[in-house]
Design a protein around this motif. Structure first.
Motif, PDB file in Angstrom:
ATOM      1  N   GLU A  22     -22.248  10.347 -11.451  1.00 30.26           N
ATOM      2  CA  GLU A  22     -22.765  11.573 -10.847  1.00 30.26           C
ATOM      3  C   GLU A  22     -22.658  11.491  -9.328  1.00 30.26           C
ATOM      4  N   ALA A  23     -22.973  10.303  -8.784  1.00 29.34           N
ATOM      5  CA  ALA A  23     -22.831  10.111  -7.332  1.00 29.34           C
ATOM      6  C   ALA A  23     -21.372  10.171  -6.905  1.00 29.34           C
ATOM      7  N   LEU A  24     -20.485   9.591  -7.720  1.00 30.64           N
ATOM      8  CA  LEU A  24     -19.061   9.595  -7.384  1.00 30.64           C
ATOM      9  C   LEU A  24     -18.521  11.016  -7.359  1.00 30.64           C
ATOM     10  N   TRP A  25     -18.785  11.786  -8.418  1.00 31.79           N
ATOM     11  CA  TRP A  25     -18.219  13.143  -8.505  1.00 31.79           C
ATOM     12  C   TRP A  25     -18.886  14.101  -7.528  1.00 31.79           C
ATOM     13  N   ALA A  26     -20.120  13.829  -7.141  1.00 29.00           N
ATOM     14  CA  ALA A  26     -20.800  14.713  -6.188  1.00 29.00           C
ATOM     15  C   ALA A  26     -20.103  14.722  -4.835  1.00 29.00           C
ATOM     16  N   GLN A  27     -19.356  13.652  -4.519  1.00 27.05           N
ATOM     17  CA  GLN A  27     -18.696  13.557  -3.222  1.00 27.05           C
ATOM     18  C   GLN A  27     -17.173  13.666  -3.327  1.00 27.05           C
ATOM     19  N   ALA A  28     -16.686  14.016  -4.509  1.00 28.19           N
ATOM     20  CA  ALA A  28     -15.236  14.025  -4.726  1.00 28.19           C
ATOM     21  C   ALA A  28     -14.723  15.439  -4.940  1.00 28.19           C
ATOM     22  N   ARG A  29     -13.415  15.570  -4.822  1.00 30.45           N
ATOM     23  CA  ARG A  29     -12.735  16.809  -5.150  1.00 30.45           C
ATOM     24  C   ARG A  29     -11.930  16.618  -6.427  1.00 30.45           C
ATOM     25  N   LEU A  30     -11.753  17.692  -7.152  1.00 29.26           N
ATOM     26  CA  LEU A  30     -10.952  17.641  -8.364  1.00 29.26           C
ATOM     27  C   LEU A  30      -9.490  17.370  -8.010  1.00 29.26           C
ATOM     28  N   ILE A  31      -8.889  16.424  -8.720  1.00 23.78           N
ATOM     29  CA  ILE A  31      -7.470  16.112  -8.532  1.00 23.78           C
ATOM     30  C   ILE A  31      -6.688  16.770  -9.662  1.00 23.78           C
ATOM     31  N   ASP A  32      -5.677  17.519  -9.321  1.00 25.18           N
ATOM     32  CA  ASP A  32      -4.903  18.241 -10.328  1.00 25.18           C
ATOM     33  C   ASP A  32      -4.178  17.272 -11.263  1.00 25.18           C
ATOM     34  N   ARG A 204     -21.127   5.296   1.842  1.00 23.15           N
ATOM     35  CA  ARG A 204     -19.914   4.995   2.605  1.00 23.15           C
ATOM     36  C   ARG A 204     -18.796   4.537   1.668  1.00 23.15           C
ATOM     37  N   ALA A 205     -19.144   3.718   0.681  1.00 15.05           N
ATOM     38  CA  ALA A 205     -18.144   3.221  -0.263  1.00 15.05           C
ATOM     39  C   ALA A 205     -17.537   4.364  -1.063  1.00 15.05           C
ATOM     40  N   MET A 206     -18.373   5.314  -1.490  1.00 16.88           N
ATOM     41  CA  MET A 206     -17.861   6.461  -2.238  1.00 16.88           C
ATOM     42  C   MET A 206     -16.896   7.273  -1.376  1.00 16.88           C
ATOM     43  N   TRP A 207     -17.207   7.433  -0.098  1.00 20.08           N
ATOM     44  CA  TRP A 207     -16.314   8.178   0.802  1.00 20.08           C
ATOM     45  C   TRP A 207     -14.961   7.487   0.880  1.00 20.08           C
ATOM     46  N   TRP A 208     -14.962   6.164   1.082  1.00 21.64           N
ATOM     47  CA  TRP A 208     -13.705   5.429   1.183  1.00 21.64           C
ATOM     48  C   TRP A 208     -12.918   5.520  -0.119  1.00 21.64           C
ATOM     49  N   TYR A 209     -13.608   5.433  -1.245  1.00 19.35           N
ATOM     50  CA  TYR A 209     -12.905   5.513  -2.524  1.00 19.35           C
ATOM     51  C   TYR A 209     -12.234   6.875  -2.696  1.00 19.35           C
ATOM     52  N   ASN A 210     -12.994   7.941  -2.449  1.00 19.89           N
ATOM     53  CA  ASN A 210     -12.482   9.288  -2.687  1.00 19.89           C
ATOM     54  C   ASN A 210     -11.432   9.716  -1.668  1.00 19.89           C
ATOM     55  N   HIS A 211     -11.562   9.271  -0.409  1.00 19.47           N
ATOM     56  CA  HIS A 211     -10.696   9.770   0.649  1.00 19.47           C
ATOM     57  C   HIS A 211      -9.565   8.826   1.053  1.00 19.47           C
ATOM     58  N   VAL A 212      -9.674   7.547   0.670  1.00 19.96           N
ATOM     59  CA  VAL A 212      -8.646   6.590   1.082  1.00 19.96           C
ATOM     60  C   VAL A 212      -8.016   5.901  -0.133  1.00 19.96           C
ATOM     61  N   PHE A 213      -8.834   5.193  -0.912  1.00 26.31           N
ATOM     62  CA  PHE A 213      -8.270   4.367  -1.985  1.00 26.31           C
ATOM     63  C   PHE A 213      -7.692   5.194  -3.128  1.00 26.31           C
ATOM     64  N   MET A 214      -8.349   6.292  -3.497  1.00 24.42           N
ATOM     65  CA  MET A 214      -7.806   7.121  -4.572  1.00 24.42           C
ATOM     66  C   MET A 214      -6.487   7.776  -4.157  1.00 24.42           C
ATOM     67  N   PRO A 215      -6.388   8.379  -2.960  1.00 28.12           N
ATOM     68  CA  PRO A 215      -5.092   8.926  -2.540  1.00 28.12           C
ATOM     69  C   PRO A 215      -3.993   7.867  -2.475  1.00 28.12           C
ATOM     70  N   LEU A 216      -4.330   6.655  -2.008  1.00 27.14           N
ATOM     71  CA  LEU A 216      -3.328   5.595  -1.970  1.00 27.14           C
ATOM     72  C   LEU A 216      -2.900   5.195  -3.378  1.00 27.14           C
ATOM     73  N   GLY A 217      -3.881   5.123  -4.297  1.00 30.84           N
ATOM     74  CA  GLY A 217      -3.557   4.797  -5.674  1.00 30.84           C
ATOM     75  C   GLY A 217      -2.626   5.818  -6.295  1.00 30.84           C
ATOM     76  N   LEU A 218      -2.864   7.086  -6.015  1.00 32.23           N
ATOM     77  CA  LEU A 218      -1.989   8.138  -6.528  1.00 32.23           C
ATOM     78  C   LEU A 218      -0.585   8.025  -5.948  1.00 32.23           C
ATOM     79  N   ARG A 219      -0.500   7.712  -4.672  1.00 36.27           N
ATOM     80  CA  ARG A 219       0.810   7.653  -4.006  1.00 36.27           C
ATOM     81  C   ARG A 219       1.663   6.514  -4.555  1.00 36.27           C
ATOM     82  N   PHE A 220       1.023   5.397  -4.884  1.00 40.00           N
ATOM     83  CA  PHE A 220       1.785   4.210  -5.265  1.00 40.00           C
ATOM     84  C   PHE A 220       1.765   3.930  -6.770  1.00 40.00           C
TER      85      PHE A 220
END
Length: 248
Positions: A22-32, A204-220
């Motif tokens: 719930e905390a993770l999704w509260a700070q995230a955007r839906l990824i298509d 802070r960790a949730m922000w980094w996951y949603n805005h940095v690590f998840m986009p990098l994971g998708l890219r690679f």
């Protein structure tokens, strides 16, 4: 030596999973869905299956938003799914709010390991799947690969390859193919660091996951390499299984 998976009650697992996701999704955007390496297969399967269900997608749905039924426990995820026009209902994998034999394509990614009663969850997936339906299911492998991070994110178990095949067969699913799956880093130090920040600096960790690590994971992420059945998986952390519902 790897830690073993703990025995955890439904109530405890529900509390852990609600608190984390719930905390993770509260700070995230839906990824298509078309951003994921599962899209080439699922686009093809969805085109031939107008009746389809995805269980517990959070904000990472893999099936097309249009004409798919989504069931999730997170109200934060449901709000964003609804805002994008998706049909989404509140519910859990152990008691799906769906009619018998309702769907021709069912997806349950990264969920079976989170529930205490995985037999009940598989019974529900079998109940709502029509004869001949396709089931896509992902699970983490190897009990001896268990870490504290598994427990932290609400896992109840990891599966031995033969055990998950037997469970699927017992509930009327024939395993047809598989692919190595998942974005979890292989470094135990990275997992330990991530767990520390999620415990002590969660926002802070949730922000980094949603805005940095998840986009990098998708890219690679790499294209999925599909194989018949479930061949040698020594050292593989997670697999995606393609199954067929028998009967009819």
């Amino acid at each position: 030596m790897a830690a073993s998976s703990p025995v955890r009650s439904d109530a405890e697992l529900l509390r852990v999973n609600r608190g984390f996701y719930e905390a993770l999704w509260a700070q995230a955007r839906l990824i298509d869905p078309d951003r994921f390496n599962t899209w080439p297969l699922l686009r093809e399967l969805a085109a031939a299956a107008p009746r389809r269900l995805e269980v517990a997608p959070g904000l990472r749905p893999r099936l097309p938003l249009e004409d798919t039924c989504f069931v999730d426990l997170s109200h934060a995820a449901l709000r964003q799914l609804h805002a994008r026009g998706a049909s989404a209902m509140h519910g859990m994998i152990g008691a799906l709010p769906c009619a018998d034999a309702r769907f021709d394509l069912v997806c349950a990614f990264d969920i079976l390991e989170h529930v205490a009663d995985d037999e009940g969850a598989l019974r529900e997936l079998a109940r709502v799947a029509a004869p001949g339906a396709t089931l896509l299911l992902s699970v983490p492998l190897h009990a001896d690969a268990w870490t504290a991070f598994d427990e932290f994110v609400g896992h109840c178990r990891r599966y031995e390859p033969e055990a998950i095949k037997a469970k699927l067969a017992a509930h009327g699913f024939a395993l047809e193919g598989s692919a190595i799956y998942g974005m979890q880093p292989k470094s135990s130090r990275l997992l330990d660091l991530g767990q520390w920040f999620l415990t002590h600096r969660r926002e802070r960790a949730m922000w980094w996951y949603n805005h940095v690590f998840m986009p990098l994971g998708l890219r690679f992420q790499k294209p999925l390499q599909w194989r018949d059945g479930l061949p040698e998986v020594d050292g593989v952390d997670e697999v995606l299984l393609v199954c067929r519902r028998l009967g009819g």
